[in-house]
Scaffold this active site. Structure first.
Site, PDB file in Angstrom:
ATOM      1  CB  CYS A 213     -25.238  -7.010  10.907  1.00 51.54           C
ATOM      2  SG  CYS A 213     -26.080  -8.551  11.330  1.00 51.54           S
ATOM      3  CG  HIS A 292     -16.926  -6.491   0.029  1.00 54.18           C
ATOM      4  ND1 HIS A 292     -16.711  -7.848   0.121  1.00 54.18           N
ATOM      5  CD2 HIS A 292     -18.235  -6.344  -0.322  1.00 54.18           C
ATOM      6  CE1 HIS A 292     -17.828  -8.489  -0.174  1.00 54.18           C
ATOM      7  NE2 HIS A 292     -18.769  -7.605  -0.437  1.00 54.18           N
ATOM      8  CG  HIS A 377     -21.146   9.666  22.070  1.00 52.92           C
ATOM      9  ND1 HIS A 377     -21.482   9.552  23.404  1.00 52.92           N
ATOM     10  CD2 HIS A 377     -21.151  10.997  21.781  1.00 52.92           C
ATOM     11  CE1 HIS A 377     -21.700  10.759  23.897  1.00 52.92           C
ATOM     12  NE2 HIS A 377     -21.501  11.653  22.941  1.00 52.92           N
ATOM     13  CG  HIS A 381     -23.681  -5.372  14.519  1.00 56.89           C
ATOM     14  ND1 HIS A 381     -25.049  -5.332  14.628  1.00 56.89           N
ATOM     15  CD2 HIS A 381     -23.367  -6.656  14.215  1.00 56.89           C
ATOM     16  CE1 HIS A 381     -25.544  -6.541  14.397  1.00 56.89           C
ATOM     17  NE2 HIS A 381     -24.552  -7.352  14.148  1.00 56.89           N
ATOM     18  CG  ASN A 414     -27.609  -9.400  15.884  1.00 52.30           C
ATOM     19  OD1 ASN A 414     -27.901  -8.373  15.278  1.00 52.30           O
ATOM     20  ND2 ASN A 414     -26.647 -10.208  15.475  1.00 52.30           N
TER      21      ASN A 414
END
Length: 483
Positions: A213, A292, A377, A381, A414
């Site tokens: 995602c 990562h 703003h 996710h 989602n």
């Protein structure tokens, strides 16, 4: 009994310390944020006063300065603008009630798995109705064929709208980046775009698969880098998800979670490095950041595609996911914070860190920077209710800040990497985006990764100018949600 009401003067006396505290903090923020603007003029004045004492080789100095200025000008990073974006407008034929989902899966799952799935669907934060492709003929005879149809439906719907909205010609597009998680056909989805819109032969195309995602913002980062070496070009980004192709039918509860969470959706984004496009663009890309955590085994395995004991392929979602996502977010904030937070917030964070680490002030609580001082703003996710709850607590956000994310989850579920674009579309449809506003998009994905995109609005976007999937229903939102 006669009640005693405090007098006006007493109320004012109580409010005075609070107002003084707010005023003091505002002055502190102003002074620290604008310190450079106070120091630089003073330094220039000092240099002018002492000009007579400078080195006499002024010609050589001027030549060196001119060369440095020229190099800095020509080697500076190109600015990247978001001309516009479109979210896929779901056909109402795909609108599906929870009862229809229960009816379809009741005969496919064991009673225990069916009960578990029903409970999860009710707790995800999604509404009673979401959009699902191919449920009428579920399970499909060929999950691959169904996945290709779903991908083509979403991809072409979003890109068609974007091309019509922006008026960009196919020959002007120099970069195409498509990201999707589990469905990766041959030819690739980026090749599907080249074929459908007859793009030029030297177009740079990339298909990002299996990146979860966060891949939508990773695609933005990749496109930004490619636009640094292409002159006067456009980059087309397509972020989508096709959950129908990877639906899991089995008894492994950790794999059933993905069935309950993911729904169809997609977004097409047009980026430009053309200076002339600044006046017609909506946003400028200020920062992109990628973290990562794949070197850590727990992070690497927390979202993992693998077969179950019976050989049925599915995506395992570990119980460690909220903790892993929190760690990834913390690492991403550490990298992004110094770039976006005002000096005042950075100083407070540093002071708290020094006190706890070097001055043995263990009772001093860690300082959480106020990101509301850096952004107007937030597009976080919409991975699920638990993910949004954790982000709201970690970043100390208000219900208003979380509204676009929660309403997107409620209406669409989602939609993977495209969810941050549905959220920005929500803010635009509400008329909240003003010139100069800063937007923080945050994505989480398997690997485990956290990616951020920071945008600045180049103009105020009035609701009557907005044309997106929210505009027809925006007056019904926000909807009150159960805790």
């Amino acid at each position: 009994m006669q009640q005693h009401h405090p007098s006006h003067s007493q109320t004012q006396n109580k409010m005075a310390p609070k107002n003084l505290k707010i005023l003091t903090k505002q002055c502190y923020h102003h002074l620290t944020t604008n310190a450079l603007f106070l120091i630089i003029p003073a330094a220039l004045c000092a240099a002018i006063i002492n000009l007579d004492h400078l080195y006499h080789g002024s010609l050589t100095t001027a030549a060196i300065l001119t060369l440095c200025a020229s190099l800095a000008y020509f080697l500076r990073p190109r600015k990247v603008y978001l001309v516009d974006f479109t979210c896929y407008r779901h056909d109402r034929a795909f609108l599906t009630h929870r009862d229809a989902i229960r009816e379809k899966i009741s005969g496919l799952l064991s009673p225990e798995s069916f009960a578990f799935s029903t409970k999860v669907i009710e707790r995800t934060g999604a509404g009673d109705e979401t959009f699902i492709y191919g449920l009428r003929d579920f399970p499909p005879k060929s999950s691959f064929a169904c996945g290709r149809e779903e991908a083509e439906t979403v991809l072409c719907g979003a890109v068609d709208d974007l091309m019509a909205k922006t008026g960009v010609e196919a020959a002007q597009i120099g970069v195409v980046v498509v990201n999707i998680s589990t469905f990766n056909p041959v030819p690739s989805l980026s090749a599907m775009i080249v074929n459908r819109y007859k793009l030029r032969e030297d177009v740079l195309t990339y298909s990002l698969g299996g990146m979860g995602c966060s891949a939508g913002l990773i695609a933005v980062d990749l496109a930004k880098r490619l636009l640094q070496v292409q002159r006067n070009s456009y980059a087309l980004i397509m972020s989508l998800e096709c959950p129908t192709s990877s639906y899991y039918i089995g008894d492994d509860k950790s794999k059933l979670l993905s069935n309950c969470l993911f729904r169809m959706g997609g977004a097409a984004v047009l980026l430009s490095n053309r200076r002339s496009d600044r006046r017609i663009s909506k946003y400028e890309l200020i920062h992109s950041s990628r973290t990562h955590r794949g070197a850590d085994d727990r992070s690497y395995k927390c979202v993992f595609q693998e077969p179950d004991k019976e050989g049925a392929l599915g995506i395992t979602i570990s119980k460690d996911l909220p903790a892993v996502a929190g760690e990834a977010l913390k690492a991403n904030i550490s990298a992004l914070g110094p770039l976006v937070l005002p000096v005042s917030e950075q100083l407070l964070f540093l002071a708290t860190l020094i006190g706890r680490k070097y001055l043995n002030m263990r009772g001093l609580a860690p300082y959480v920077p106020d990101f509301k001082a850096a952004f107007e703003h937030f597009c976080i996710h919409a991975g699920g209710k638990a993910v949004l709850d954790a982000a709201e607590t970690s970043l100390k956000l208000r219900a208003w800040d979380m509204e676009p994310s929660r309403m997107t989850l409620y209406r669409y579920g989602n939609t993977s990497s495209s969810s941050v674009w549905y959220q920005l579309a929500y803010a635009e449809a509400k008329g909240r985006v003003r010139k100069g506003d800063r937007v923080w998009q945050i994505g989480f994905g398997s690997g485990f990764k956290c990616a951020s995109g920071v945008w600045r609005a180049l103009r105020t976007i009035p609701p009557n100018e907005v044309d997106n999937p929210w505009i027809q229903v925006i007056d019904h939102y926000p909807i009150s949600l159960p805790n």
